[in-house]
Design an enzyme around this catalytic site. Structure first.
Site, PDB file in Angstrom:
ATOM      1  N   LYS A 114       0.359  -0.762   0.549  1.00 41.17           N
ATOM      2  CA  LYS A 114      -0.078   0.106  -0.433  1.00 41.17           C
ATOM      3  C   LYS A 114       0.859   1.399  -0.006  1.00 41.17           C
ATOM      4  O   LYS A 114       0.554   2.669  -0.386  1.00 41.17           O
ATOM      5  CB  LYS A 114      -0.908  -0.168   0.917  1.00 41.17           C
ATOM      6  CG  LYS A 114      -2.194  -0.678   1.346  1.00 41.17           C
ATOM      7  CD  LYS A 114      -3.199  -0.497   2.140  1.00 41.17           C
ATOM      8  CE  LYS A 114      -4.638  -1.859   2.062  1.00 41.17           C
ATOM      9  NZ  LYS A 114      -5.576  -0.917   2.848  1.00 41.17           N
ATOM     10  N   LYS A 197      -7.211 -10.447  -8.610  1.00 41.06           N
ATOM     11  CA  LYS A 197      -8.579 -10.403  -7.031  1.00 41.06           C
ATOM     12  C   LYS A 197      -9.220  -9.041  -7.448  1.00 41.06           C
ATOM     13  O   LYS A 197      -8.908  -8.470  -8.088  1.00 41.06           O
ATOM     14  CB  LYS A 197      -8.108 -10.936  -6.113  1.00 41.06           C
ATOM     15  CG  LYS A 197      -8.441 -10.587  -5.119  1.00 41.06           C
ATOM     16  CD  LYS A 197      -8.039 -10.360  -3.476  1.00 41.06           C
ATOM     17  CE  LYS A 197      -8.623  -9.127  -3.086  1.00 41.06           C
ATOM     18  NZ  LYS A 197      -8.874  -9.004  -1.962  1.00 41.06           N
ATOM     19  N   LYS A 200     -12.393  -4.565  -4.087  1.00 45.93           N
ATOM     20  CA  LYS A 200     -13.111  -2.610  -4.008  1.00 45.93           C
ATOM     21  C   LYS A 200     -12.340  -1.364  -4.593  1.00 45.93           C
ATOM     22  O   LYS A 200     -13.639  -0.605  -5.077  1.00 45.93           O
ATOM     23  CB  LYS A 200     -13.884  -2.274  -2.677  1.00 45.93           C
ATOM     24  CG  LYS A 200     -14.875  -3.469  -1.774  1.00 45.93           C
ATOM     25  CD  LYS A 200     -15.310  -2.689  -0.731  1.00 45.93           C
ATOM     26  CE  LYS A 200     -15.085  -3.518   0.418  1.00 45.93           C
ATOM     27  NZ  LYS A 200     -13.835  -3.312   1.153  1.00 45.93           N
TER      28      LYS A 200
HETATM   29  P1  ATP Z   1      -9.986  -3.150  -1.120  1.00 47.42           P
HETATM   30  O1  ATP Z   1     -10.103  -2.687  -2.504  1.00 47.42           O
HETATM   31  O2  ATP Z   1     -10.567  -2.099  -0.069  1.00 47.42           O
HETATM   32  O3  ATP Z   1      -8.625  -3.371   0.195  1.00 47.42           O
HETATM   33  P2  ATP Z   1     -11.305  -5.822  -1.409  1.00 47.42           P
HETATM   34  O4  ATP Z   1     -12.636  -5.679  -1.843  1.00 47.42           O
HETATM   35  O5  ATP Z   1     -10.618  -6.034  -1.931  1.00 47.42           O
HETATM   36  O6  ATP Z   1     -11.677  -4.236   0.133  1.00 47.42           O
HETATM   37  P3  ATP Z   1     -11.468  -6.677   1.998  1.00 47.42           P
HETATM   38  O7  ATP Z   1     -12.354  -4.946   2.738  1.00 47.42           O
HETATM   39  O8  ATP Z   1      -9.977  -6.075   1.928  1.00 47.42           O
HETATM   40  O9  ATP Z   1     -11.974  -6.634   0.407  1.00 47.42           O
HETATM   41  O10 ATP Z   1     -11.780  -7.725   1.984  1.00 47.42           O
HETATM   42  C1  ATP Z   1     -12.786  -8.077   2.815  1.00 47.42           C
HETATM   43  C2  ATP Z   1     -13.266  -9.798   2.951  1.00 47.42           C
HETATM   44  O11 ATP Z   1     -13.444 -10.084   1.501  1.00 47.42           O
HETATM   45  C3  ATP Z   1     -12.618 -10.666   3.610  1.00 47.42           C
HETATM   46  O12 ATP Z   1     -12.572 -11.578   3.894  1.00 47.42           O
HETATM   47  C4  ATP Z   1     -11.726 -10.424   1.829  1.00 47.42           C
HETATM   48  O13 ATP Z   1     -10.638 -12.208   1.980  1.00 47.42           O
HETATM   49  C5  ATP Z   1     -12.534 -11.276   1.271  1.00 47.42           C
HETATM   50  N1  ATP Z   1     -12.483 -10.598  -0.540  1.00 47.42           N
HETATM   51  C6  ATP Z   1     -12.531  -9.473  -0.977  1.00 47.42           C
HETATM   52  N2  ATP Z   1     -11.839  -9.533  -1.901  1.00 47.42           N
HETATM   53  C7  ATP Z   1     -12.588 -11.324  -2.037  1.00 47.42           C
HETATM   54  C8  ATP Z   1     -11.981 -11.822  -3.799  1.00 47.42           C
HETATM   55  N3  ATP Z   1     -12.044 -11.028  -4.812  1.00 47.42           N
HETATM   56  N4  ATP Z   1     -12.568 -13.346  -3.293  1.00 47.42           N
HETATM   57  C9  ATP Z   1     -12.558 -14.138  -2.062  1.00 47.42           C
HETATM   58  N5  ATP Z   1     -12.331 -12.824  -0.864  1.00 47.42           N
HETATM   59  C10 ATP Z   1     -12.979 -12.131  -1.523  1.00 47.42           C
END
Ligand code: ATP
Ligand code: LTN
Length: 334
Positions: A114, A197, A200
């Site tokens: 990050k 992956k 968000k």
């Molecule tokens: P950001 O981009 O803000 O980091 P994110 O969408 O990657 O957000 P997080 O808020 O980091 O998601 O994660 C919240 C939960 O969702 C965690 O338990 C993470 O493992 C799960 N998660 C996020 N993206 C995925 C994905 N693509 N597939 C499976 N699980 C996911």
């Protein structure tokens, strides 16, 4: 028999969750809440470790709570609350900062990623201390089990180290938590870039399916998902990552085996598979979206639910914090 204590959380970093959050987190949480004493937080203190717009943060916090509930997290069966409503998180995090090595914190790969992404000027002490705040979340509740994605494993390991260190230095205070890594089969990839992956905070939204977007938009994104030129509906993560990703989503949401989907779509094109998938996704999310709208239409009731849950969380957390304050030698105020 008392249920095992479980803790997990998600940042309110967008207006809507994406389908990876639903499949990778909300669905497993929903089933775990039945067998565990579950705490689920919306980690707004973590969300401000990168720049946030205050109005959007407030709005996204309510929206995230509504999506948890609409997806099946039951605020009567589990403790669903907003992290900043419980002051003990920031208070314990400070104490943990003082037993965390600078080198140890510097080795956290999420921080390295990050800080590289946001640049030196946007890299704050708060971002550096993200993992000790997460450790505080977990340790305040004497948590036994922490279900997270693989990317968070290192943070839970740091949490274990800090708990053991504190216990050794000041006497037995914290339960040492175990990490439960969400199944690799539950990892969802970006529809436009099936090697990365779904997230968000993705730069382009073309390959991200949002829980709260219009079903016509979702359908279009699925129809445009990147596949390959081979044409066969076969699950092969290595050589056909796009198709494998579509099959994974389909299989989880329709509660069907990948094999039965391969059989059904054998000899038919990707268009048919995508149509079938779009049907399943929209019929899963349509009712969730309607329920989210109902919840958001009554913000007072939503806030009341969050307040009741935060009060319960604070009770548990303050007990741990009081022990910590005593053990480190703080004079009790009279
Ligand atoms: P950001 O981009 O803000 O980091 P994110 O969408 O990657 O957000 P997080 O808020 O980091 O998601 O994660 C919240 C939960 O969702 C965690 O338990 C993470 O493992 C799960 N998660 C996020 N993206 C995925 C994905 N693509 N597939 C499976 N699980 C996911
Ligand atoms: N860092 C986690 C969110 C999170 C969390 C926690 C998860 C904050 N505190 C405590 C489990 C336990 C993430 O980005 N998914």
């Amino acid at each position: 028999m008392t249920k095992t204590r479980l803790y997990s959380g998600m940042q309110p970093s967008a207006e809507s969750l994406q389908i990876g959050n639903y499949i990778g987190a909300l669905l497993p949480w929903k089933s775990l809440q039945q067998t565990h004493d579950a705490f689920f937080s919306i980690v707004d203190l973590h969300a401000i470790t990168v720049a946030q717009d205050p109005t959007a943060l407030r709005e996204n916090t309510r929206r995230t709570a509504a999506q948890y509930i609409a997806a099946g997290i039951d605020p009567a069966a589990s403790t669903l609350y907003v992290q900043s409503h419980v002051a003990a998180h920031a208070q314990l995090a400070w104490v943990l900062n003082t037993i965390t090595g600078y080198g140890e914190a510097s080795r956290m790969t999420q921080f390295k990623d990050k800080s590289a992404r946001h640049g030196a000027d946007a890299t704050t002490v708060g971002l550096f201390a993200y993992p000790t705040l997460m450790a505080a979340d977990i340790l305040l509740y004497q948590t036994s089990l922490v279900p997270v994605g693989e990317d968070q494993r290192q943070h839970v390991e740091l949490t274990r180290d800090l708990a053991a260190r504190f216990n050794a230095r000041f006497g037995d205070t914290f339960t040492i938590p175990e990490v439960a890594i969400q199944k690799e089969t539950a990892k969802i990839y970006d529809l436009q870039n099936p090697l990365s992956k779904m997230s968000k905070s993705a730069e382009s939204h073309a390959g991200v399916i949002w829980l709260l977007e219009d079903s016509a938009v979702t359908r279009k994104k699925i129809m445009r998902a990147v596949t390959d030129t081979d044409g066969g509906v076969v699950f092969d993560r290595e050589n056909k990552p796009g198709v494998a990703n579509l099959l994974t989503i389909y299989s989880v949401l329709a509660e069907r085996s990948v094999q039965s989907l391969e059989d059904e779509y054998a000899g038919r094109g990707y268009g048919d598979l995508k149509k079938g998938l779009a049907e399943v996704v929209t019929s899963t999310f349509d009712p969730i979206r309607a329920r989210v709208q109902e919840l958001l239409d009554d913000p007072a009731e939503l806030d009341r639910l969050l307040a009741v849950n935060a009060a319960h969380a604070a009770e548990v957390a303050n007990e741990t914090l009081a022990t910590v304050y005593d053990r480190v030698g703080f004079l009790q105020p009279r």
